[in-house]
Write an enzyme that holds these catalytic residues in place. Structure first.
Site, mmCIF file in Angstrom:
data_model
loop_
_atom_site.group_PDB
_atom_site.id
_atom_site.type_symbol
_atom_site.label_atom_id
_atom_site.label_comp_id
_atom_site.label_asym_id
_atom_site.label_seq_id
_atom_site.Cartn_x
_atom_site.Cartn_y
_atom_site.Cartn_z
ATOM 1 N N LEU A 18 -6.198 -15.424 10.446
ATOM 2 C CA LEU A 18 -5.621 -14.376 10.982
ATOM 3 C C LEU A 18 -6.374 -13.187 11.116
ATOM 4 O O LEU A 18 -6.526 -12.421 12.236
ATOM 5 C CB LEU A 18 -4.264 -14.106 10.110
ATOM 6 C CG LEU A 18 -3.129 -12.877 10.554
ATOM 7 C CD1 LEU A 18 -2.829 -12.975 11.891
ATOM 8 C CD2 LEU A 18 -2.092 -12.709 9.500
ATOM 9 N N THR A 19 -6.813 -12.493 10.089
ATOM 10 C CA THR A 19 -7.686 -11.332 9.952
ATOM 11 C C THR A 19 -8.635 -11.004 10.885
ATOM 12 O O THR A 19 -9.512 -12.136 11.057
ATOM 13 C CB THR A 19 -7.970 -11.242 8.356
ATOM 14 O OG1 THR A 19 -6.618 -11.246 7.558
ATOM 15 C CG2 THR A 19 -8.717 -9.896 7.943
ATOM 16 N N GLN A 75 -10.368 -5.320 -22.792
ATOM 17 C CA GLN A 75 -10.382 -4.316 -23.898
ATOM 18 C C GLN A 75 -9.976 -4.850 -25.215
ATOM 19 O O GLN A 75 -10.714 -4.302 -26.168
ATOM 20 C CB GLN A 75 -9.055 -3.366 -23.580
ATOM 21 C CG GLN A 75 -8.915 -2.264 -24.391
ATOM 22 C CD GLN A 75 -10.225 -1.124 -24.113
ATOM 23 O OE1 GLN A 75 -10.825 -1.416 -22.890
ATOM 24 N NE2 GLN A 75 -10.312 -0.332 -24.632
ATOM 25 N N GLU A 90 -3.697 -11.891 1.351
ATOM 26 C CA GLU A 90 -2.353 -12.317 1.656
ATOM 27 C C GLU A 90 -1.321 -11.010 1.971
ATOM 28 O O GLU A 90 -0.259 -11.212 1.460
ATOM 29 C CB GLU A 90 -1.684 -13.465 0.895
ATOM 30 C CG GLU A 90 -2.649 -14.858 1.157
ATOM 31 C CD GLU A 90 -1.831 -15.936 0.894
ATOM 32 O OE1 GLU A 90 -0.567 -16.002 0.846
ATOM 33 O OE2 GLU A 90 -2.527 -17.032 0.218
HETATM 34 N N1 COS Z 1 9.711 -13.171 9.195
HETATM 35 C C1 COS Z 1 10.046 -13.222 10.593
HETATM 36 N N2 COS Z 1 9.929 -12.215 11.517
HETATM 37 C C2 COS Z 1 9.039 -11.232 11.041
HETATM 38 C C3 COS Z 1 8.829 -11.018 9.757
HETATM 39 C C4 COS Z 1 9.199 -12.160 8.755
HETATM 40 N N3 COS Z 1 8.430 -12.305 7.616
HETATM 41 N N4 COS Z 1 7.836 -10.057 9.499
HETATM 42 C C5 COS Z 1 8.051 -9.276 10.717
HETATM 43 N N5 COS Z 1 8.712 -10.256 11.707
HETATM 44 C C6 COS Z 1 9.130 -9.790 13.056
HETATM 45 C C7 COS Z 1 9.891 -8.693 13.206
HETATM 46 O O1 COS Z 1 11.195 -8.708 12.871
HETATM 47 C C8 COS Z 1 9.292 -7.964 14.619
HETATM 48 O O2 COS Z 1 10.130 -8.853 15.618
HETATM 49 P P1 COS Z 1 10.841 -8.220 16.770
HETATM 50 O O3 COS Z 1 9.618 -7.427 17.465
HETATM 51 O O4 COS Z 1 11.713 -9.044 17.422
HETATM 52 O O5 COS Z 1 11.548 -6.820 16.257
HETATM 53 C C9 COS Z 1 8.069 -8.463 14.470
HETATM 54 O O6 COS Z 1 7.921 -9.711 13.624
HETATM 55 C C10 COS Z 1 7.025 -7.386 14.409
HETATM 56 O O7 COS Z 1 7.434 -7.004 12.917
HETATM 57 P P2 COS Z 1 6.763 -5.387 12.451
HETATM 58 O O8 COS Z 1 7.437 -4.341 13.434
HETATM 59 O O9 COS Z 1 7.488 -5.481 11.178
HETATM 60 O O10 COS Z 1 5.452 -5.638 12.590
HETATM 61 P P3 COS Z 1 4.288 -4.551 12.028
HETATM 62 O O11 COS Z 1 3.415 -4.747 13.035
HETATM 63 O O12 COS Z 1 5.004 -3.116 11.642
HETATM 64 O O13 COS Z 1 3.447 -5.037 10.633
HETATM 65 C C11 COS Z 1 3.564 -6.031 8.424
HETATM 66 C C12 COS Z 1 4.271 -5.929 9.855
HETATM 67 C C13 COS Z 1 2.747 -4.861 8.086
HETATM 68 C C14 COS Z 1 4.297 -6.454 7.407
HETATM 69 C C15 COS Z 1 2.613 -7.173 8.813
HETATM 70 O O14 COS Z 1 1.544 -6.909 9.654
HETATM 71 C C16 COS Z 1 1.878 -7.738 7.831
HETATM 72 O O15 COS Z 1 2.528 -8.572 6.717
HETATM 73 N N6 COS Z 1 0.545 -7.395 7.368
HETATM 74 C C17 COS Z 1 -0.130 -7.978 6.368
HETATM 75 C C18 COS Z 1 -0.938 -9.182 6.834
HETATM 76 C C19 COS Z 1 -1.479 -9.843 5.862
HETATM 77 O O16 COS Z 1 -0.743 -10.206 4.915
HETATM 78 N N7 COS Z 1 -2.592 -10.484 5.726
HETATM 79 C C20 COS Z 1 -3.521 -11.238 5.146
HETATM 80 C C21 COS Z 1 -4.008 -12.172 6.062
HETATM 81 S S1 COS Z 1 -3.826 -13.530 5.558
HETATM 82 S S2 COS Z 1 -4.869 -13.887 4.004
#
Ligand code: COS
Length: 385
Positions: free
Chosen positions: A124-125, A336, A363
């Site tokens: 993903l990243t 520690q 994650e």
């Molecule tokens: N389950 C189902 N749907 C989800 C969801 C979940 N857990 N999280 C978000 N969604 C949906 C939202 O409902 C939204 O849908 P709509 O467009 O229909 O409204 C869409 O996905 C986008 O969600 P949101 O607006 O919350 O997304 P953002 O871009 O603001 O980001 C975060 C959300 C920050 C939570 C996300 O980008 C994230 O988890 N980042 C960290 C990533 C990560 O863990 N990286 C590690 C890599 S793997 S080691």
């Protein structure tokens, strides 16, 4: 504390614990020093059926759930987070297929994954899309019966070592995160190569590398779910796997407590074993209490996921957040308690402290977990839950 494990769950825990003690502890220092991938240990886990824990029986697994996976991850993490990261990242990479794959995709991939014949990684990243996962730039363009992938994934656990990769790429740029899709890419596909292997502070037995796609053509049937579902696939995958990171936190914290207690009972200062001093006792008491609280939360979240609950986002994020913050604190305090000895590579706690740091980062950083939890609270309040 007694968590009322079934006989089978206790067996799984004990089996993973035995492998950790007999196969991981003796080599963990060397694997860390040499930054060497734990191939032999993965073979032992495969022979012991531990790769099949969370895979349904119809696809060759043992048909267990998150809870059993958490038990195994915790035991391995007591011994070495580099090893448990390799094992847990395999589950992370498998979830997109397990949760959203077609029956054909499941039949094709899951039996080999369950048998430990093919290791999996999750892509993903990217360089410019870490916390902002919706900002990925890798593209997948449909050309006839094939998708053509271009772009680079960064910091991918099991990168280079895995045979199967579940990768998120953009199929419709105009739609942003809603234009992302999930794909299965096999190692050896022309146009798919690996970039540099990262040198890390901790979890050095695990492999972390770039995935490079240059006009990489994959069959259309390797699309998971539908076009545009990629962000949801990624988020639901993380909902399932984050509790496993929490289990890693519980495991490494427990491992550090065990080492600190053993040391404190032997180390004599001012004419007494230091475990007799209240300063040390209070540190150990806090470390044990916080770790037990983390364990209770991680187990509850895993059982909640296994109950089939629809929305597990908050529970999983809470378990990951709490248990990994505890892990950082407890491993730091174990160093520690052990003082100068704790800082030396001769003892395992310095590695545990270095290893634990990644749990607050990967994650989803613990700052992102707090965002996720807060968003869930706000949504629930709006629904009047
Ligand atoms: N389950 C189902 N749907 C989800 C969801 C979940 N857990 N999280 C978000 N969604 C949906 C939202 O409902 C939204 O849908 P709509 O467009 O229909 O409204 C869409 O996905 C986008 O969600 P949101 O607006 O919350 O997304 P953002 O871009 O603001 O980001 C975060 C959300 C920050 C939570 C996300 O980008 C994230 O988890 N980042 C960290 C990533 C990560 O863990 N990286 C590690 C890599 S793997 S080691």
């Amino acid at each position: 504390m007694d968590y009322f494990l079934t006989e089978e769950q206790a067996m799984i825990r004990d089996l993973a614990g035995q492998i950790a003690a007999e196969k991981v502890v003796p080599v963990r220092e060397e694997l860390d020093e040499k930054e060497e991938f734990p191939r032999e240990i993965m073979k032992v886990l495969a022979q012991s059926d531990l790769f099949g824990l969370f895979i349904p029986e119809e696809y060759g697994g043992l048909g267990k759930g998150s809870f059993e996976l958490v038990l195994a991850v915790e035991e391995l993490s007591k011994a070495c987070l580099g090893v448990s990261t390799t094992y847990a990242a395999n589950a992370l990479g498998t979830y997109p297929i397990l949760l959203f794959g077609s029956d054909e995709q499941k039949k094709k991939y899951l039996p080999d994954i369950a048998a430990g014949k093919r290791l999996v990684a999750f892509g993903l990243t990217e360089a410019n899309a870490g916390s902002d996962a919706g900002g990925i730039q890798t593209t997948a363009r449909l050309e006839g019966s094939e998708y053509v992938l271009n772009g680079t994934k960064q910091w991918i656990t099991n990168g280079g070592e895995a045979e199967v990769y579940t990768v998120i790429a953009i199929t419709d740029k105009a739609k942003g995160a809603r234009g992302a899709s999930a794909f299965i890419v096999e190692k050896g596909t022309p146009g798919f190569s690996f970039g540099k292997k990262e040198k890390k502070m901790g979890i050095r037995a695990s492999s972390t590398s770039e995935l490079v796609f240059e006009d990489c053509r994959i069959p259309r049937e390797n699309l998971i779910a539908r076009e545009g579902m990629g962000f949801i696939v990624a988020m639901k995958t993380l909902d399932s796997s984050r509790v496993g990171v929490g289990a890693q936190g519980v495991g490494v914290a427990q491992g550090a407590i065990d080492e600190a207690l053993k040391f404190a009972r032997q180390r004599v200062q001012f004419g007494h074993p230091i475990v007799g001093f209240q300063a040390i006792q209070h540190m150990l008491a806090d470390m044990a209490t916080e770790t037990e609280a983390a364990r209770a939360l991680v187990y509850a979240a895993a059982r909640f996921i296994d109950s089939g609950a629809k929305d597990v986002t908050k529970a999983s994020a809470m378990a990951k957040l709490f248990a990994t913050d505890v892990a950082m604190k407890v491993t730091t305090n174990a160093v520690q308690v052990m003082g100068g000895s704790g800082y030396m590579r001769e003892y395992p706690v310095e590695k545990m402290m270095r290893d634990a740091k990644i749990l607050q980062i990967y994650e989803g950083t613990n700052q992102i977990q707090r965002n996720v939890i807060a968003q869930s609270l706000i949504k629930e309040a709006a629904k009047g839950k």
